[in-house]
Design an enzyme around this catalytic site. Structure first.
Site, PDB file in Angstrom:
ATOM      1  N   TYR A 158      -5.854  37.813  59.216  1.00  0.00           N
ATOM      2  CA  TYR A 158      -4.450  37.889  58.820  1.00  0.00           C
ATOM      3  C   TYR A 158      -4.126  39.316  58.430  1.00  0.00           C
ATOM      4  O   TYR A 158      -4.849  39.933  57.647  1.00  0.00           O
ATOM      5  CB  TYR A 158      -4.190  36.957  57.628  1.00  0.00           C
ATOM      6  CG  TYR A 158      -2.753  36.951  57.143  1.00  0.00           C
ATOM      7  CD1 TYR A 158      -1.727  36.458  57.962  1.00  0.00           C
ATOM      8  CD2 TYR A 158      -2.414  37.412  55.879  1.00  0.00           C
ATOM      9  CE1 TYR A 158      -0.417  36.430  57.518  1.00  0.00           C
ATOM     10  CE2 TYR A 158      -1.103  37.386  55.430  1.00  0.00           C
ATOM     11  CZ  TYR A 158      -0.091  36.888  56.245  1.00  0.00           C
ATOM     12  OH  TYR A 158       1.205  36.867  55.795  1.00  0.00           O
TER      13      TYR A 158
ATOM     14  N   LYS B 187      -2.726  44.361  47.388  1.00  0.00           N
ATOM     15  CA  LYS B 187      -3.268  43.481  46.354  1.00  0.00           C
ATOM     16  C   LYS B 187      -3.743  44.253  45.112  1.00  0.00           C
ATOM     17  O   LYS B 187      -2.914  44.640  44.294  1.00  0.00           O
ATOM     18  CB  LYS B 187      -4.343  42.569  46.959  1.00  0.00           C
ATOM     19  CG  LYS B 187      -3.700  41.675  48.055  1.00  0.00           C
ATOM     20  CD  LYS B 187      -4.497  40.473  48.486  1.00  0.00           C
ATOM     21  CE  LYS B 187      -3.607  39.530  49.298  1.00  0.00           C
ATOM     22  NZ  LYS B 187      -3.906  39.416  50.697  1.00  0.00           N
TER      23      LYS B 187
ATOM     24  N   ASP C 168      -8.225  46.694  57.807  1.00  0.00           N
ATOM     25  CA  ASP C 168      -7.253  46.107  56.890  1.00  0.00           C
ATOM     26  C   ASP C 168      -8.027  45.674  55.651  1.00  0.00           C
ATOM     27  O   ASP C 168      -8.643  44.609  55.630  1.00  0.00           O
ATOM     28  CB  ASP C 168      -6.550  44.926  57.553  1.00  0.00           C
ATOM     29  CG  ASP C 168      -5.562  44.246  56.610  1.00  0.00           C
ATOM     30  OD1 ASP C 168      -5.536  44.594  55.406  1.00  0.00           O
ATOM     31  OD2 ASP C 168      -4.821  43.361  57.082  1.00  0.00           O
TER      32      ASP C 168
HETATM   33  C1  LIG Z   1      -2.751  39.534  51.803  1.00  0.00           C
HETATM   34  C2  LIG Z   1      -3.090  40.242  53.038  1.00  0.00           C
HETATM   35  C3  LIG Z   1      -2.117  40.910  53.812  1.00  0.00           C
HETATM   36  C4  LIG Z   1      -0.650  40.795  53.534  1.00  0.00           C
HETATM   37  O1  LIG Z   1      -0.277  41.336  52.310  1.00  0.00           O
HETATM   38  P1  LIG Z   1       1.133  40.898  51.671  1.00  0.00           P
HETATM   39  O2  LIG Z   1       1.212  41.749  50.453  1.00  0.00           O
HETATM   40  O3  LIG Z   1       1.035  39.440  51.406  1.00  0.00           O
HETATM   41  O4  LIG Z   1       2.170  41.223  52.667  1.00  0.00           O
HETATM   42  C5  LIG Z   1      -2.529  41.654  54.891  1.00  0.00           C
HETATM   43  N1  LIG Z   1      -3.826  41.756  55.210  1.00  0.00           N
HETATM   44  C6  LIG Z   1      -4.791  41.130  54.513  1.00  0.00           C
HETATM   45  C7  LIG Z   1      -6.219  41.298  54.910  1.00  0.00           C
HETATM   46  C8  LIG Z   1      -4.446  40.345  53.417  1.00  0.00           C
HETATM   47  O5  LIG Z   1      -5.422  39.690  52.757  1.00  0.00           O
END
Ligand SMILES: *Cc1c(COP(=O)(O)O)cnc(C)c1O
Length: 452
Positions: free
Chosen positions: A157, A288, A260
């Protein structure tokens, strides 16, 4: 059906009466009654609890029930809820003004911490969400290379921007929607999919699309289809492990490598998974933890690439609230605390106890589980075979997870309401939390065992 007396429906109804009333009102006004889909609890067949407050490792709902929390806002709260230094920093910043649209010194301070901590990051840009960070970094990769295609792994994701909302794990996975209406094929046709932990697929895809691929984006530890670590190097040296393999193949084909690390950054080590595994990408996305619970994220990487962003370069990206002073303050206070001696050792020790205890407990209850863990990120798959990619993750017993989840909730432990979300341990989770969790897990595994 739940088998434990504490989970009978009349108790359940009374125990959650205020939450039920609040959720009924919320549903009238918001799709699913929530601001983000997974919070509606659809995957576990019940209504969510509504939170009043949190402190340390514990959240309290509006009925007054307390829970040991392993959601931790899906990752940001590595110090626990309402940690004192973070609260103080936010209050202080708020007193000076919430937002200016002009530079503040706090941005430079946080940028310095990030550049010092994360190996690949030489220059950094702050944004407001992980979605925005990855979306912007993809634009940079395409703009810098002049190539249109990107490669991503099924089940990873990267936020909900159009080009990345393809076989995207997490909420999209739980709902069984591999992508989404409203995303035109003309956009996703430039997104190529490969299975996670499969280097042959990378090579094949690169070979089949010569000079068309801008970047490969990957969660270095997959955290949105459960927690799936990257394959380690083969002991006989026949393969270098998944992440180093990606680095090698990207170099061979001239494709940018993007990690990511929105979830793993500052989580598995101060420098993220790239520091833990010693593999340096060209571009990195953060989120995060970097905002300490406030909306903040970032992307950064090699200076020659980052200088192509406006206004140093021609690739546009902007944000009214980007680098927000409150978010910078919360991020700085959080990252400061993480640099203290022994933090990651404590997270490791607590999480190791929890992981081992869960594994033992499942075994005693005769429930096949596959438990994964990297530092304070855990995955609990109801499966009798190892899970190394999305296809395998889909074979898990989500019905057993739902029973396990419901029993845990009724016994004061709150987990993310889906099999495919990771568990997060914080600095506020002590020995007592682990013991209480394992006690509840004994009952919950017995409940899961009764589902066939
Ligand atoms: C949470 C997450 C996102 C998205 O971040 P948001 O602040 O919810 O838009 C993207 N990549 C990874 C790996 C994530 O865990």
């Amino acid at each position: 059906m739940p088998t434990d007396a504490a989970t009978t429906s009349s108790t359940t109804t009374d125990r959650y009466a205020q939450s039920a009333a609040a959720f009924a009102k919320a549903r009238v006004l918001m799709p699913g009654g929530v601001s983000s889909p997974v919070r509606a609890y659809q995957a576990v067949g019940r209504e969510p609890v509504t939170v009043r407050c949190g402190k340390g490792a514990v959240v309290t709902d509006i009925d007054g029930n307390e829970y040991i929390d392993y959601v931790m806002s899906y990752g940001p709260l590595i110090l626990g809820h309402a940690e004192e230094t973070v609260v103080a920093a936010i209050v202080k910043a708020a007193g000076r003004g919430a937002s200016f649209g002009m530079p503040t010194e706090a941005e430079t301070q946080l940028a310095q911490v990030v550049v010092d901590a994360v190996p690949s990051v030489e220059v950094v840009r702050f944004v407001n969400s992980g979605t925005e960070a990855v979306m912007s970094a993809i634009r940079l990769a395409r703009g810098a290379t002049g190539k249109p295609k990107i490669v991503k792994c099924t089940g990873c994701y990267h936020g909900h921007s159009d080009s990345l909302l393809v076989q995207a794990g997490s909420g999209a996975m739980t709902l069984g929607v591999p992508s989404s209406p409203g995303v035109p094929e003309s956009i996703t046709s430039n997104t190529l999919l490969i299975p996670y932990n499969d280097l042959d697929a990378v090579r094949e895809t690169f070979k089949g699309n010569p000079d068309q691929i801008a970047c490969l984006v990957v969660e270095p530890i997959a955290g949105n289809m459960g927690c799936i670590p990257p394959a380690p190097p083969a002991p006989d040296g026949s393969n270098p492990g998944y992440l180093q393999g990606l680095r090698d193949i990207c170099d061979e084909f001239g494709v940018l490598l993007m990690f990511d690390e929105v979830m793993t950054g500052f989580r598995v080590a101060l420098g993220g998974a790239q520091a833990l595994y010693g593999v340096t990408p060209d571009l990195t996305c953060l989120g995060k933890i970097i905002g300490g619970g406030l909306p903040c994220a970032a992307y950064g990487g090699r200076e020659d690439l980052m200088r192509q962003m406006a206004p140093d370069g021609p690739i546009y990206q902007a944000g009214t609230l980007s680098g927000n002073p409150l978010a910078m303050a919360a991020g700085l206070a959080t990252l400061d605390a993480l640099q203290e001696e022994g933090v990651y050792e404590q997270l490791e020790a607590t999480s190791a106890k929890l992981g081992a205890g869960l594994r033992d407990s499942a075994k005693s209850a005769n429930v096949p589980v596959y438990l994964t863990r990297v530092g304070s990120m855990l995955g609990l798959f109801f499966s009798d075979t190892p899970i190394t990619n999305y296809e395998q993750a889909l074979t898990c017993r989500t019905d057993r997870f739902a029973a396990f989840f419901n029993s845990m909730l009724d016994n004061g432990i709150i987990l993310a309401p889906a099999q495919y979300e990771a568990w997060f341990v914080s600095m506020a989770h002590g020995e007592d939390c682990v013991q209480k969790t394992l006690k509840a897990a004994e009952i919950a595994f017995a409940t899961a065992a009764a589902v066939d």
